[in-house]
Structure formats: C-alpha cells, structure tokens
Design an enzyme around this catalytic site. Structure first.
Site, PDB file in Angstrom:
ATOM      1  N   ASN A  45      -5.385   2.739 -12.799  1.00 31.74           N
ATOM      2  CA  ASN A  45      -4.380   1.757 -12.362  1.00 31.74           C
ATOM      3  C   ASN A  45      -2.996   2.377 -12.431  1.00 31.74           C
ATOM      4  O   ASN A  45      -2.710   3.160 -13.327  1.00 31.74           O
ATOM      5  CB  ASN A  45      -4.439   0.534 -13.291  1.00 31.74           C
ATOM      6  CG  ASN A  45      -3.455  -0.552 -12.893  1.00 31.74           C
ATOM      7  OD1 ASN A  45      -3.312  -0.876 -11.713  1.00 31.74           O
ATOM      8  ND2 ASN A  45      -2.759  -1.112 -13.861  1.00 31.74           N
ATOM      9  N   GLY A  55       0.773  -1.234   0.000  1.00 32.71           N
ATOM     10  CA  GLY A  55       0.000   0.000   0.000  1.00 32.71           C
ATOM     11  C   GLY A  55       0.804   1.284   0.000  1.00 32.71           C
ATOM     12  O   GLY A  55       0.314   2.320   0.452  1.00 32.71           O
ATOM     13  N   THR A  56       2.024   1.262  -0.554  1.00 32.71           N
ATOM     14  CA  THR A  56       2.786   2.521  -0.590  1.00 32.71           C
ATOM     15  C   THR A  56       2.130   3.529  -1.545  1.00 32.71           C
ATOM     16  O   THR A  56       2.197   4.730  -1.308  1.00 32.71           O
ATOM     17  CB  THR A  56       4.261   2.311  -0.993  1.00 32.71           C
ATOM     18  OG1 THR A  56       4.318   1.792  -2.318  1.00 32.71           O
ATOM     19  CG2 THR A  56       4.972   1.369  -0.024  1.00 32.71           C
ATOM     20  N   LEU A 106      -9.968  -8.404 -13.010  1.00 28.24           N
ATOM     21  CA  LEU A 106     -11.418  -8.409 -12.807  1.00 28.24           C
ATOM     22  C   LEU A 106     -12.161  -8.740 -14.094  1.00 28.24           C
ATOM     23  O   LEU A 106     -11.625  -8.581 -15.201  1.00 28.24           O
ATOM     24  CB  LEU A 106     -11.858  -7.040 -12.279  1.00 28.24           C
ATOM     25  CG  LEU A 106     -11.334  -6.749 -10.865  1.00 28.24           C
ATOM     26  CD1 LEU A 106     -11.550  -5.289 -10.514  1.00 28.24           C
ATOM     27  CD2 LEU A 106     -11.998  -7.648  -9.831  1.00 28.24           C
ATOM     28  N   HIS A 150       0.812   1.236 -13.013  1.00 31.65           N
ATOM     29  CA  HIS A 150       1.596   0.081 -13.484  1.00 31.65           C
ATOM     30  C   HIS A 150       3.084   0.439 -13.448  1.00 31.65           C
ATOM     31  O   HIS A 150       3.465   1.519 -13.915  1.00 31.65           O
ATOM     32  CB  HIS A 150       1.173  -0.301 -14.909  1.00 31.65           C
ATOM     33  CG  HIS A 150       1.887  -1.514 -15.402  1.00 31.65           C
ATOM     34  ND1 HIS A 150       1.567  -2.782 -14.963  1.00 31.65           N
ATOM     35  CD2 HIS A 150       2.935  -1.660 -16.239  1.00 31.65           C
ATOM     36  CE1 HIS A 150       2.391  -3.650 -15.530  1.00 31.65           C
ATOM     37  NE2 HIS A 150       3.226  -2.996 -16.311  1.00 31.65           N
TER      38      HIS A 150
HETATM   39  C1  GAR Z   1       3.460  -1.142  -7.296  1.00 28.67           C
HETATM   40  O1  GAR Z   1       4.758  -1.135  -7.832  1.00 28.67           O
HETATM   41  C2  GAR Z   1       2.421  -1.113  -8.403  1.00 28.67           C
HETATM   42  O2  GAR Z   1       2.812  -0.312  -9.485  1.00 28.67           O
HETATM   43  C3  GAR Z   1       2.384  -2.561  -8.788  1.00 28.67           C
HETATM   44  O3  GAR Z   1       2.493  -3.273  -7.596  1.00 28.67           O
HETATM   45  C4  GAR Z   1       3.171  -2.477  -6.616  1.00 28.67           C
HETATM   46  C5  GAR Z   1       2.289  -2.326  -5.400  1.00 28.67           C
HETATM   47  O4  GAR Z   1       2.956  -1.669  -4.362  1.00 28.67           O
HETATM   48  N1  GAR Z   1       1.184  -2.860  -9.516  1.00 28.67           N
HETATM   49  C6  GAR Z   1       1.113  -3.772 -10.478  1.00 28.67           C
HETATM   50  O5  GAR Z   1       2.054  -4.452 -10.832  1.00 28.67           O
HETATM   51  C7  GAR Z   1      -0.260  -3.897 -11.122  1.00 28.67           C
HETATM   52  N2  GAR Z   1      -0.160  -4.594 -12.377  1.00 28.67           N
HETATM   53  P1  GAR Z   1       2.170  -0.928  -3.192  1.00 28.67           P
HETATM   54  O6  GAR Z   1       1.176  -1.941  -2.611  1.00 28.67           O
HETATM   55  O7  GAR Z   1       3.241  -0.592  -2.189  1.00 28.67           O
HETATM   56  O8  GAR Z   1       1.497   0.271  -3.760  1.00 28.67           O
END
Ligand code: GAR
Length: 208
Positions: A107, A12-13, A93, A109
């Site tokens: 989103n 969740g950063t 989803l 990415h």
């Molecule tokens: C982040 O790097 C986000 O961009 C990626 O997962 C991580 C979640 O970190 N998302 C994906 O790869 C989606 N396809 P977080 O929970 O610390 O925000």
C-alpha cells in the site's frame, strides 16, 4: 518477471508511476490486471491506454465485505499475481484477503506512518489532518498490508516539507510528486528483485 495486480479507486497517478517505471525498464514486472471498485475511476482509462486489462468489482454487488474480499481473492488467484498493489484503493478489505496474500500486498499511504493513518485517514483527509496539526514535515510510506489499516511492515518512507501557505490540495500534490511517485515504484522494483525480506514486523532491504 513478476506478475502484478493493482487495486484502484480514483485518478491512478500512482498506477501511472508504476506503468512508467515498467516501461522504462526499472521494474522487472508486468501489470496483468487492474481492478477498480468504481466504474468511472480514471485509473481504468490509464490502464486501457497501455492495453492493461481493467475490471470493475463493486462493493455493493456483494452481501458483505467478506464476500467482496473473496471475489477479489478469486480474481487475483485466477490471474496468478505475485504482488498486489493498493494504488489509491479506498476500500478496507476483510482480513481473509490479507491472510491469503501474506507479504504480497503493498500500500502507498500519503503520510509518514504511524502519523495520520488508520481508519478514516485516506486521500485528502490525510493532508487536512497534517495541516490541522501543524506538522512541518510529512511524507509518504510504502508498506506491506496486514489485517489492520496502515499497520503492516514499512518498506520505504520519504519526508516532504510542509510550507506555511499550504492547502490540502497543494500539499497532496507535493507529497505525490516528491515522495509517492518515487518510493512506490522503488519498492516494487526491490520486491521484483527479491530484495525485500520480512522479519517479524520489519522489512530488511537486501543488497545483492
Ligand atoms: C494517493 O495520495 C494515495 O497515497 C492515497 O490516495 C491517493 C490516490 O491517488 N491513498 C490513501 O490514502 C490510502 N489510504 P492516485 O489515485 O492518483 O494514485
């Protein structure tokens, strides 16, 4: 002020970056619900610290992906959200979800779409693939979500340098710090100001 809902799976950063920007007055919005597919996601603890309601909706509690997606639709409709953030959400989803909320789901990415994206490209795997290919520049992308993985109209992108001794973990951290935690809140802020207009497959950023 817009009502924001977030879907999370992990640390969740990115959610934290949104919370911080709201608290600093940079986003005219309020997070009204955080939904996780995992009970132990640290993102839920982050939300709780700010008295943001957290809910766990697990994939395995539903017979199929469509029923799961419908449960999420019902939840977000009940909360009357204006915008839904996929903030590190690792479940793909059913199209019924994206069809219900057109140009209302964003989103983040961790690559420059259309590189290193689509099914199987998530989290650390994205950075492993970028290092394996030997790209010298990577980055992050914020986009609206449509029926296909990592495919919808691109809102913002930011490039990040790849260094010779990078590991996937080091690169992931640099991409988060230099790109994700900046462009995700910026995109939400633009949305809250009504400055994002989708024209076909593209996003136009309006100056007010
Ligand atoms: C982040 O790097 C986000 O961009 C990626 O997962 C991580 C979640 O970190 N998302 C994906 O790869 C989606 N396809 P977080 O929970 O610390 O925000």
């Amino acid at each position: 002020m817009i009502k924001i809902g977030a879907l999370v799976s992990g640390g969740g950063t990115n959610l934290q970056a949104i919370i911080d920007n709201i608290n600093e007055g940079k986003i005219d919005g309020k997070i009204v619900t955080v939904v996780s597919n995992k009970a132990n996601a640290y993102a839920l603890e982050r939300a709780a610290k700010y008295n943001i309601e957290g809910t766990v909706i697990k994939v395995k509690d539903y017979p199929d992906r469509k029923a799961y997606s419908q449960a999420l639709i019902d939840h977000f409709k009940e909360k009357q959200v204006d915008l839904i953030l996929l903030a590190g959400f690792m479940v793909i989803l059913d199209p019924v979800f994206t069809e219900t909320f057109p140009n209302m789901i964003m989103n983040i990415h961790p690559a420059l779409i259309p590189s290193f994206c689509g099914e199987g490209f998530y989290g650390l795997h994205v950075h492993e693939a970028a290092l394996e290919k030997g790209v010298k520049v990577t980055g992050a992308t914020v986009h609206f979500v449509d029926g296909k993985a990592d495919n919808g109209p691109i809102i913002l992108q930011k490039a990040v340098e790849v260094r010779d001794n990078d590991t996937p973990e080091i690169l992931q951290k640099r991409v988060m710090e230099e790109a994700e935690w900046k462009i995700f809140p910026e995109a939400v802020s633009l949305f809250a100001q009504g400055r994002l207009k989708v024209e076909g497959t593209k996003v136009i950023r309006l100056t007010l």
